[in-house]
Design an enzyme around this catalytic site. Structure first.
Site, PDB file in Angstrom:
ATOM      1  N   GLY A 277      -4.188  -6.352  18.792  1.00 17.81           N
ATOM      2  CA  GLY A 277      -2.794  -6.710  18.545  1.00 17.81           C
ATOM      3  C   GLY A 277      -2.630  -7.974  17.716  1.00 17.81           C
TER       4      GLY A 277
ATOM      5  N   ASP B 233       0.826  -1.225   0.000  1.00 12.91           N
ATOM      6  CA  ASP B 233       0.000   0.000   0.000  1.00 12.91           C
ATOM      7  C   ASP B 233       0.854   1.267   0.000  1.00 12.91           C
ATOM      8  OD1 ASP B 233       0.644  -0.362   2.724  1.00 12.91           O
ATOM      9  OD2 ASP B 233      -1.409   0.011   3.454  1.00 12.91           O
TER      10      ASP B 233
ATOM     11  N   LEU C 177      -5.209  -7.590  12.815  1.00  9.53           N
ATOM     12  CA  LEU C 177      -6.495  -7.649  12.118  1.00  9.53           C
ATOM     13  C   LEU C 177      -7.159  -6.264  12.065  1.00  9.53           C
ATOM     14  CD1 LEU C 177      -7.735 -11.036  13.627  1.00  9.53           C
ATOM     15  CD2 LEU C 177      -6.676 -10.646  11.394  1.00  9.53           C
ATOM     16  N   SER C 178      -6.353  -5.234  12.269  1.00  6.45           N
ATOM     17  CA  SER C 178      -6.809  -3.836  12.151  1.00  6.45           C
ATOM     18  C   SER C 178      -7.814  -3.438  13.214  1.00  6.45           C
ATOM     19  CB  SER C 178      -7.411  -3.567  10.768  1.00  6.45           C
ATOM     20  OG  SER C 178      -6.439  -3.699   9.799  1.00  6.45           O
TER      21      SER C 178
ATOM     22  N   ASP D  99      -5.839  -0.672   5.649  1.00  2.81           N
ATOM     23  CA  ASP D  99      -6.751  -1.122   6.705  1.00  2.81           C
ATOM     24  C   ASP D  99      -8.011  -0.250   6.752  1.00  2.81           C
ATOM     25  OD1 ASP D  99      -4.492  -2.589   7.123  1.00  2.81           O
ATOM     26  OD2 ASP D  99      -3.944  -1.604   9.003  1.00  2.81           O
TER      27      ASP D  99
HETATM   28  C1  GLA Z   1      -0.416  -2.931   8.299  1.00  2.00           C
HETATM   29  C2  GLA Z   1      -0.591  -1.505   7.834  1.00  2.00           C
HETATM   30  C3  GLA Z   1      -1.098  -1.447   6.401  1.00  2.00           C
HETATM   31  C4  GLA Z   1      -0.258  -2.315   5.475  1.00  2.00           C
HETATM   32  C5  GLA Z   1      -0.042  -3.693   6.079  1.00  2.00           C
HETATM   33  C6  GLA Z   1       0.912  -4.521   5.269  1.00  2.00           C
HETATM   34  O1  GLA Z   1      -1.642  -3.574   8.367  1.00  2.00           O
HETATM   35  O2  GLA Z   1      -1.509  -0.838   8.679  1.00  2.00           O
HETATM   36  O3  GLA Z   1      -1.133  -0.108   5.972  1.00  2.00           O
HETATM   37  O4  GLA Z   1       0.955  -1.691   5.178  1.00  2.00           O
HETATM   38  O5  GLA Z   1       0.445  -3.616   7.406  1.00  2.00           O
HETATM   39  O6  GLA Z   1       0.367  -4.822   4.038  1.00  2.00           O
END
Ligand code: GLA
Length: 437
Positions: A153, A62, A156-157, A213
């Protein structure tokens, strides 16, 4: 026979896999509203939610202007929120229920400045701050109670889910009218909210992440993966209804510690920027696959250890974007996900993990053991997902083999002496919106 059995022969059966359930709308509304009552002794204006995500492929692309392919999880953060008439923000979560965080929108500021606020508060109050910096203010203060079933943590955002739930809540209570409802989303407005959520994460929380994310949480569609072009923010909704194909996407939360603010993630990002600068391109996505060898040779020419690191990082990014293009085109061909096509999709996922392990160096033993165990248990493909350094892996498995695959990971973790992993069923779900019971 039993006389001959020793203690060493007694095999303890591995623990049953622990699946983390997703809260339903009704449960999310009830729990967030109850916490709101407890803390603020009044009714919220509403409850808004936003999902966590897993990325099918396109990792660490990204911030390099490449493609990613996330889906929204059924696991969501729920935020009960009430507008205030002043500029105060009061926040509570089950983890902080002993002490409400009280903040002043006129006094908060980025991490490392006198206005710095606690990390979790920066994902909520920080979004109000960022929306105002992005020209969408002034915003009212608010009281908010958070309940989330996105594992913390786990890569998984969980933090993007907080930001995005806050953004759709503020969008509605402040009359910004950018997001539209979850079942008829206004994509351009949501893209604008993504920008502010990323700004909150980068500046208020101090994590130098890209926008995948937040884009997933705000812009995905149920039953689809999101083909996200991170250069221009363009999206295509790619059909990804695994259940209809007799398949499932198993998420393995390794429970190995994961943090994006600890420097390793930033180091990867800086290496990519450095490589792009040396190669005279704006972003590594500018390097076409057929020019990769030439680019790597140019980096190598500089000699030394740094050059070899930049070669490996660049090779990952360029090949990962190519794998993502290929996987998207396979999923988009309208044919069933079986036979050779399924084999190829699995191979692309496996190759992505290998590249992240060897060239990008963001896996860890828990991730590597998880993908090896599920592959041995018959998964079609498996890879780490998200930032890495711990966090979660995903596996594409036959729907009737999910439990076997999870059990294989539990058994392998037992042999390795790792803590027990947790599991999630990743059904491609709806984007952020207002929760209606
Ligand atoms: C984390 C970051 C994203 C992306 C991923 C790897 O989730 O928040 O922006 O860079 O790592 O793809």
């Amino acid at each position: 026979m039993s006389d001959l059995t020793t203690d060493a022969d007694a095999v303890t059966p591995p623990a049953a896999p622990d699946f983390s359930p997703a809260l339903t709308n009704e449960e999310g509304i009830a729990q967030a509203t109850a916490l709101f009552h407890e803390a603020f002794d009044s009714d919220p204006d509403g409850v808004w939610y936003a999902p966590g995500r897993v990325n099918i492929i396109g990792e660490h692309t990204d911030y390099n202007g490449g493609l990613a392919l996330p889906i929204a999880l059924p696991h969501r953060a729920f935020l009960a929120l009430r507008r205030r008439d002043d500029r105060t923000v009061r926040l509570i979560s089950p983890q902080t229920r002993e002490a409400v965080d009280v903040l002043d929108l006129d006094a908060i500021g980025p991490k490392g400045t006198p206005g710095e606020i606690p990390q979790w508060a920066s994902y909520i109050a920080g979004v109000a701050w960022a929306l105002e910096r992005d020209g969408l203010g002034p915003l009212p203060g608010f009281d908010a109670a958070l309940v989330s079933c996105v594992p913390l943590g786990a890569g998984l955002s969980s933090s993007a889910a907080l930001e995005c739930a806050t953004s759709v809540a503020l969008d509605e209570i402040a009359g910004l009218a950018l997001a539209g409802p979850a079942d008829a989303p206004a994509d351009a407005g949501r893209a604008r909210l993504v920008t502010s959520c990323v700004r909150a994460e980068n500046e208020m929380a101090g994590a130098p992440t890209g926008g995948m994310d937040q884009s997933a949480s705000l812009r995905c569609r149920a039953g689809h993966a999101l083909e996200l072009d991170c250069r221009d923010g363009e999206v295509v909704h790619v059909p990804f209804d695994l259940a209809a194909e007799g398949l499932a996407l198993l998420v393995i939360d390794t429970r190995a510690e994961h943090s994006l603010a600890d420097g390793q993630y930033g180091a990867r990002r800086s290496a990519c920027e450095r490589a792009a600068e040396i190669l005279g391109v704006e972003l590594l996505a500018d390097i076409a696959p057929e020019c990769l060898e030439e680019a790597l040779a140019a980096l190598r020419e500089r000699g030394g250890e740094e050059a070899e690191v930049l070669v490996a990082r660049t090779r990952h990014v360029v090949t990962e974007i190519a794998r993502t293009v290929e996987l998207v085109s396979l999923l988009s061909d309208g044919r069933p996900l079986t036979g050779e096509k399924l084999t190829k999709v699995g191979q692309l996922m496996d190759a992505s993990h290998e590249s992240l392990r060897v060239d990008y160096e963001v896996t860890c033993p828990e991730l590597d053991v998880a993908v090896e165990a599920v592959r041995a248990a018959g998964a079609h493909g498996a890879r780490m997902t998200g930032g890495g350094f711990g966090g979660s892996a995903i596996a594409l498995v036959d729907a009737d083999r999910v439990d076997d695959a999870a059990r294989a990971v539990v058994a392998a973790y037992g042999r390795e002496g790792f803590a027990l992993p947790a599991f999630l069923d990743a059904v491609p779900s709806a984007p952020a919106g207002r929760a209606r019971g």
